[in-house]
Design a protein around this motif. Structure first.
Motif, PDB file in Angstrom:
ATOM      1  N   LEU A 146      30.765  40.371  18.714  1.00 49.74           N
ATOM      2  CA  LEU A 146      31.554  40.691  17.221  1.00 49.74           C
ATOM      3  C   LEU A 146      30.428  40.466  16.277  1.00 49.74           C
ATOM      4  O   LEU A 146      30.394  41.501  15.464  1.00 49.74           O
ATOM      5  CB  LEU A 146      32.859  39.923  17.441  1.00 49.74           C
ATOM      6  N   VAL A 147      30.134  39.335  16.317  1.00 53.97           N
ATOM      7  CA  VAL A 147      29.071  39.189  15.053  1.00 53.97           C
ATOM      8  C   VAL A 147      27.939  40.020  14.965  1.00 53.97           C
ATOM      9  O   VAL A 147      27.577  40.316  13.812  1.00 53.97           O
ATOM     10  CB  VAL A 147      28.677  37.349  15.032  1.00 53.97           C
ATOM     11  N   ALA A 168      24.939  44.183  12.344  1.00 56.25           N
ATOM     12  CA  ALA A 168      24.210  45.398  12.585  1.00 56.25           C
ATOM     13  C   ALA A 168      24.743  46.534  11.718  1.00 56.25           C
ATOM     14  O   ALA A 168      23.988  47.188  11.006  1.00 56.25           O
ATOM     15  CB  ALA A 168      24.063  45.878  13.965  1.00 56.25           C
ATOM     16  N   ARG A 169      26.231  46.590  11.460  1.00 54.42           N
ATOM     17  CA  ARG A 169      26.718  47.669  10.801  1.00 54.42           C
ATOM     18  C   ARG A 169      26.389  47.299   9.201  1.00 54.42           C
ATOM     19  O   ARG A 169      26.141  48.136   8.328  1.00 54.42           O
ATOM     20  CB  ARG A 169      28.319  47.512  10.832  1.00 54.42           C
ATOM     21  N   VAL A 170      26.504  45.980   8.822  1.00 55.35           N
ATOM     22  CA  VAL A 170      26.333  45.714   7.522  1.00 55.35           C
ATOM     23  C   VAL A 170      24.946  45.720   7.241  1.00 55.35           C
ATOM     24  O   VAL A 170      24.774  46.290   6.155  1.00 55.35           O
ATOM     25  CB  VAL A 170      26.749  44.008   7.236  1.00 55.35           C
ATOM     26  N   ARG A 171      24.074  45.606   8.068  1.00 55.93           N
ATOM     27  CA  ARG A 171      22.506  45.771   7.575  1.00 55.93           C
ATOM     28  C   ARG A 171      22.380  47.455   7.180  1.00 55.93           C
ATOM     29  O   ARG A 171      21.474  47.504   6.511  1.00 55.93           O
ATOM     30  CB  ARG A 171      21.662  45.405   8.624  1.00 55.93           C
ATOM     31  N   PHE A 191      22.385  42.059   1.712  1.00 56.70           N
ATOM     32  CA  PHE A 191      22.074  41.231   2.835  1.00 56.70           C
ATOM     33  C   PHE A 191      20.523  41.184   3.025  1.00 56.70           C
ATOM     34  O   PHE A 191      19.976  40.227   3.339  1.00 56.70           O
ATOM     35  CB  PHE A 191      22.878  41.418   3.843  1.00 56.70           C
ATOM     36  N   ASN A 192      20.140  42.404   3.086  1.00 56.84           N
ATOM     37  CA  ASN A 192      18.710  42.375   3.503  1.00 56.84           C
ATOM     38  C   ASN A 192      17.713  41.856   2.604  1.00 56.84           C
ATOM     39  O   ASN A 192      16.689  41.263   2.923  1.00 56.84           O
ATOM     40  CB  ASN A 192      18.279  43.849   3.865  1.00 56.84           C
ATOM     41  N   ASP A 196      15.615  35.571   7.737  1.00 61.23           N
ATOM     42  CA  ASP A 196      15.425  35.311   8.956  1.00 61.23           C
ATOM     43  C   ASP A 196      16.539  35.942  10.046  1.00 61.23           C
ATOM     44  O   ASP A 196      17.455  34.963  10.196  1.00 61.23           O
ATOM     45  CB  ASP A 196      15.101  34.051   9.286  1.00 61.23           C
ATOM     46  N   TRP A 197      16.833  37.243  10.265  1.00 66.51           N
ATOM     47  CA  TRP A 197      18.017  37.590  10.864  1.00 66.51           C
ATOM     48  C   TRP A 197      18.530  36.992  12.122  1.00 66.51           C
ATOM     49  O   TRP A 197      19.506  36.416  12.210  1.00 66.51           O
ATOM     50  CB  TRP A 197      17.944  38.927  10.827  1.00 66.51           C
ATOM     51  N   PRO A 198      17.509  36.605  13.044  1.00 67.49           N
ATOM     52  CA  PRO A 198      18.024  35.771  14.312  1.00 67.49           C
ATOM     53  C   PRO A 198      18.613  34.458  14.045  1.00 67.49           C
ATOM     54  O   PRO A 198      19.598  34.168  14.580  1.00 67.49           O
ATOM     55  CB  PRO A 198      16.710  35.853  15.046  1.00 67.49           C
ATOM     56  N   HIS A 199      17.902  33.683  12.856  1.00 72.17           N
ATOM     57  CA  HIS A 199      18.687  32.420  12.635  1.00 72.17           C
ATOM     58  C   HIS A 199      19.895  32.504  11.958  1.00 72.17           C
ATOM     59  O   HIS A 199      20.829  31.656  12.339  1.00 72.17           O
ATOM     60  CB  HIS A 199      17.599  31.619  11.701  1.00 72.17           C
ATOM     61  N   HIS A 200      19.852  33.640  11.142  1.00 74.29           N
ATOM     62  CA  HIS A 200      21.226  33.758  10.282  1.00 74.29           C
ATOM     63  C   HIS A 200      22.418  34.233  11.216  1.00 74.29           C
ATOM     64  O   HIS A 200      23.547  33.596  11.268  1.00 74.29           O
ATOM     65  CB  HIS A 200      21.093  34.706   9.252  1.00 74.29           C
ATOM     66  N   LEU A 201      22.056  34.881  12.246  1.00 68.15           N
ATOM     67  CA  LEU A 201      22.990  35.487  13.038  1.00 68.15           C
ATOM     68  C   LEU A 201      23.533  34.218  14.054  1.00 68.15           C
ATOM     69  O   LEU A 201      24.837  34.214  14.327  1.00 68.15           O
ATOM     70  CB  LEU A 201      22.523  36.524  14.287  1.00 68.15           C
ATOM     71  N   ALA A 202      22.550  33.448  14.483  1.00 65.92           N
ATOM     72  CA  ALA A 202      23.012  32.268  15.132  1.00 65.92           C
ATOM     73  C   ALA A 202      23.877  31.347  14.290  1.00 65.92           C
ATOM     74  O   ALA A 202      24.992  30.732  15.114  1.00 65.92           O
ATOM     75  CB  ALA A 202      21.632  31.328  15.418  1.00 65.92           C
TER      76      ALA A 202
END
Length: 130
Positions: free
Chosen positions: A15-16, A21-24, A33-34, A39-45
């Protein structure tokens, strides 16, 4: 209300990741957001931890979203409404609709709180999102 049996960690991660991915890629939200996430991987975690804490009660999230959102310039209700629209669209595509429904209810409250906090941080009287 959190419920460890509502969903799996993998369902939350799907879900996240699908949502952001849609938001970006979104015309209105993507640039914001961009510009602020380095650091997208860190933010997504962190976001997976946030939603895991909310939906499953894991207690893994240890952040303070309000100050980071309050520091952003020129936010307006339409951006919060777009965020919610994309969230609901993404949730509707998930297999686990019990999780999706709960997440959408929580997302609505989160958007309202962040918008109210944003207004207060600028000395404004908070108005609810439409």
């Amino acid at each position: 209300m959190s419920d460890p049996t509502l969903c799996t960690e993998e369902e939350i991660a799907r879900l996240v990741h699908a949502f952001y991915a849609r938001v970006r890629q979104d015309e209105a939200l993507g640039p914001i957001f961009n510009a602020h996430v380095d650091d997208w991987p860190h933010h997504l975690a962190k976001l997976v931890d946030f939603w895991s804490a909310l939906l499953r009660g894991t207690g893994r999230f240890d952040g303070a979203p309000m100050p980071k959102h309050a520091a952003l310039p020129d936010l307006r209700p339409a951006l919060f409404q777009r965020w919610l629209e994309l969230f609901r669209e993404t949730a509707a595509e998930q297999e686990n609709q019990a999780m999706a429904q709960q997440a959408c209810e929580m997302a609505g409250r989160i958007a309202q709180r962040l918008w109210a906090g944003y207004q207060v941080s600028r000395g404004q009287q908070p108005e609810a999102l439409a």
